[in-house]
Scaffold this active site. Structure first.
Site, PDB file in Angstrom:
ATOM      1  CB  SER A 141       4.654  11.991  49.496  1.00 51.50           C
ATOM      2  OG  SER A 141       5.234  13.252  50.138  1.00 51.50           O
ATOM      3  CE1 TYR A 154       5.880   9.434  54.554  1.00 50.03           C
ATOM      4  CE2 TYR A 154       7.135  11.311  53.669  1.00 50.03           C
ATOM      5  CZ  TYR A 154       5.272  10.612  53.848  1.00 50.03           C
ATOM      6  OH  TYR A 154       4.482  11.713  53.950  1.00 50.03           O
TER       7      TYR A 154
END
Ligand code: NDP
Length: 248
Positions: A141, A154
């Site tokens: 990501s 995250y």
């Protein structure tokens, strides 16, 4: 790599980026193992692929459970006779401030995004090594490159994915002729925000849709296909793909 006849495992295939990529793989002639927990969705996707002349099987898999992952990979290898491509894509993003101490959600992210990805890599790798070729694509990501407030855990999991992916490439590229790619998307229109329990962050994330044109799942599926279809001697190691109007 020519994808016709290749055998591919896609984790997180029941929605979003995984489902879109599975459809493109099947359209290119690959035989696809669709892995996730929501098996009803997988069955529907497999039917859709078969209706359009492709080949796919649904594989009920919880990437957190090593036995489930090993059994799922074994099912795919038995059905189609091997494994060439692994798209390690399952993940979740229940974000919150660290001081909220949602430790259960932190552990869940580590379990799925990091340990789950390692479980599927461990189950698949011996089959690629046996073939003497293959391609592993991991969904990291923008959060695997940068750190954002509210996304500490995250980001930690996606940085771990980026590091693991690069380490794997270093180890298996030359030695086993296996390509390894890290996909690093910005904002993509999927179900990822559905699991955010912190209302403030969920609203904030949903609000981003008014500030930029989110990428579609097909946009990311196209980048995965680009990496997969590159000539065999080309390893697209990283793909950082953002909406043009994403300002961060
Ligand atoms: P979705 O929520 O649509 O897809 C997530 C997928 O992960 C689902 O198919 C889900 O299937 C699967 N999954 C979750 N937990 C497990 C588990 N324990 N075992 C097996 N599968 C699991 O979101 P996205 O398509 O956006 O997410 C795909 C990946 O993309 C994730 O790794 C995410 O972090 C990453 N990403 C997403 C971005 C975005 O903006 N959307 C940006 C950058 C990266 P099921 O629930 O059926 O098990």
């Amino acid at each position: 790599m020519e994808l016709n006849g290749k055998i591919a495992l896609v984790t997180g295939a029941s929605s979003g980026i995984g489902a879109a990529t599975a459809l493109k793989l099947a359209a290119a002639g690959a035989k696809v193992g669709l892995a996730a927990r929501r098996v009803v969705r997988l069955d529907k996707l497999a039917d859709q692929i078969r209706t359009t002349g492709g080949e796919a099987i649904a594989i009920e898999m919880d990437v957190v459970d090593r036995a489930s992952v090993e059994a799922g990979v074994a099912k795919l290898v038995q059905a189609y006779g091997g494994l060439d491509i692994v798209f390690n894509n399952a993940g979740l993003m229940p974000i919150s401030d660290v001081e909220a101490l949602k430790v259960g959600e932190w552990h869940r992210m580590v379990d799925v995004n990091v340990k789950g990805l390692m479980n599927s890599t461990a189950a698949a790798l011996p089959h690629l090594i046996e073939r003497g070729s293959g391609h592993i694509v991991n969904t990291s990501s923008i959060a695997g490159r940068k750190v954002f407030a509210g996304l500490a855990v995250y980001c930690a999991t996606k940085h771990a994915v980026s590091a693991f992916t690069e380490g794997l490439r270093l180890e298996v590229g030359k030695k086993h002729n296996i390509r390894v790619t890290s996909i690093q998307p910005g904002a993509v229109d999927t179900e990822l925000f559905n699991h955010i329990s912190d209302e403030g962050y969920r609203d904030q994330m949903e609000g981003l849709r008014d500030q930029m044109s989110f990428l579609s799942c097909d946009n990311i599926a196209d980048t995965v296909m680009f990496a997969l279809q590159a000539p065999a001697h080309v390893n697209v190691a990283e793909l950082f793909v953002l909406p043009t109007d994403q300002p961060w």
